[in-house]
Write an enzyme that holds these catalytic residues in place. Structure first.
Site, mmCIF file in Angstrom:
data_model
loop_
_atom_site.group_PDB
_atom_site.id
_atom_site.type_symbol
_atom_site.label_atom_id
_atom_site.label_comp_id
_atom_site.label_asym_id
_atom_site.label_seq_id
_atom_site.Cartn_x
_atom_site.Cartn_y
_atom_site.Cartn_z
ATOM 1 N N LYS A 59 0.842 -1.203 0.000
ATOM 2 C CA LYS A 59 0.000 0.000 0.000
ATOM 3 C C LYS A 59 0.875 1.250 0.000
ATOM 4 O O LYS A 59 0.635 2.189 -0.762
ATOM 5 C CB LYS A 59 -0.938 -0.013 1.221
ATOM 6 C CG LYS A 59 -2.055 -1.038 1.072
ATOM 7 C CD LYS A 59 -2.804 -1.299 2.373
ATOM 8 C CE LYS A 59 -3.777 -2.461 2.177
ATOM 9 N NZ LYS A 59 -4.451 -2.892 3.404
ATOM 10 N N GLN A 103 -4.121 -1.383 9.521
ATOM 11 C CA GLN A 103 -4.127 -2.746 8.984
ATOM 12 C C GLN A 103 -4.725 -3.719 10.009
ATOM 13 O O GLN A 103 -4.306 -3.752 11.161
ATOM 14 C CB GLN A 103 -2.688 -3.166 8.618
ATOM 15 C CG GLN A 103 -2.595 -4.505 7.923
ATOM 16 C CD GLN A 103 -3.265 -4.522 6.557
ATOM 17 O OE1 GLN A 103 -3.159 -3.583 5.777
ATOM 18 N NE2 GLN A 103 -3.985 -5.601 6.271
ATOM 19 N N ASP A 126 -10.570 3.237 4.134
ATOM 20 C CA ASP A 126 -11.035 1.847 4.047
ATOM 21 C C ASP A 126 -12.562 1.789 3.940
ATOM 22 O O ASP A 126 -13.126 0.747 3.607
ATOM 23 C CB ASP A 126 -10.595 1.057 5.297
ATOM 24 C CG ASP A 126 -9.425 0.132 5.003
ATOM 25 O OD1 ASP A 126 -9.213 -0.199 3.823
ATOM 26 O OD2 ASP A 126 -8.735 -0.266 5.964
#
Ligand code: NAD
Length: 298
Positions: A59, A103, A126
């Protein structure tokens, strides 16, 4: 022609997620330039889980490739919940940062819900904050940040079937908050008739056989076999499962039995190389959108 054959790869059935992901990154780079913004992405990793470390690195690297400011916070396995919340609070206020990603999974001492809900909704790239989930659920997506894997999957469906999905029967297998439920909401917004199959559904293969579009997000290797699929259906395989083969080596398979379903489907996303690459591209798109909205609201 109902299937956008040009996008399907040589054999005309695999939906090429790598190519679609590259296409999105190219658009992001040119939009970044034309909008004259400097998006910033902060990625937080707690602990040293090997798979999570790889995801986080990918990412951050992709953010750099897009010309974004990219910050990675590698926190020790024993980091307390309040330390993570403090970091998020400071990133919420940081004007250089447009997107914050934590994460998952997190170590046991940290409540993931508390952490996700502490991210400012406008930086929740997200798309897991209740405000963004609620906006999607009510169809008010103009200012929402949407979850990356479902939006990536929808992009692939449109590559195969074109922009207009009105009236198609879509079956989503799985009802997680991360994939299944938001996927169903997105398809509903596209005027599909949506059925959700989950662990307690009776005769799932009978329901699935009625689908024009199948999205499998279960986490059970090769659950969906050819008898689940109507000839000519478009099949999106979200599953990522590592299995050990008879010779002791390991490989990745999806939730769909690719070899069985391939001859029956009009189009199918392979694992790997289908949905996987899309998720990171959509994360970059969300970060750019967040930066553009901030500029326009200032
Ligand atoms: P999850 O475990 O949170 O949810 C799985 C869902 O499957 C549940 O809603 C459950 O009801 C349903 N289910 C379980 N057994 C079933 C059965 N026998 N029949 C029908 N439904 C059943 O998983 P998730 O986070 O939604 O992830 C699903 C899969 O997608 C996993 O393999 C995961 O690794 C993968 N995934 C991939 C990406 C990507 O970027 N490609 C992103 C997220 C998840």
């Amino acid at each position: 022609m109902s299937i956008a054959q040009s996008f399907l790869n040589n054999d005309k059935r695999d939906i090429d997620g790598k190519e679609a992901a590259r296409e999105i990154i190219d658009v992001i780079k040119s939009r970044k330039q034309s909008e004259n913004v400097q998006p910033g992405l902060a990625v937080i990793l707690v602990g040293e889980d090997p798979a999570s470390s790889v995801y986080v690195r990918n990412k951050s690297n992709r953010a750099e490739e897009c010309g974004f400011l990219s910050r990675q916070y590698n926190l020790h396995e024993d980091t307390s919940e309040s330390e993570v919340l403090e970091l998020i609070e400071s990133l919420n206020k940081d004007n250089d940062i447009d997107g914050i990603l934590v994460q998952l999974p997190l170590p046991d001492q940290i409540d993931p819900h508390k952490v996700i809900q502490s991210i400012a909704p406008e930086k929740d790239v997200d798309g897991f904050h209740y405000l963004n989930a609620g906006r999607l659920m009510t169809g008010d997506i103009e200012d929402a940040l949407l979850p990356c894997t479902p939006t990536g999957s929808l992009y692939l469906i449109k590559k195969a079937l074109g922009e207009n999905l009105t009236g198609k029967h879509a079956v989503v297998i799985g009802r997680s908050n991360i994939v299944g439920k938001p996927m169903a909401s997105l398809l509903l917004k596209e005027n599909c008739t949506v059925t959700i199959i989950h662990s307690r559904t009776e005769r799932p293969e009978e329901l699935c056989r009625q689908a024009d579009i199948v999205v499998a997000a279960v986490g059970i290797p090769e659950l969906v076999t050819e008898e689940w699929i109507k000839p000519g259906a478009v099949v999106i395989d979200v599953g990522i499962n590592r299995i050990t083969t008879k010779d002791g080596s390991s490989r990745l398979v999806g939730d769909v039995n690719y070899a069985e379903v391939y001859p029956k489907a009009a189009a199918i996303s392979p694992v790997p190389g289908g949905v996987g690459p899309m998720t990171i591209s959509m994360l970059m798109q969300n970060t750019l959108d967040a930066a553009i909205r901030k500029k326009n609201h200032n």
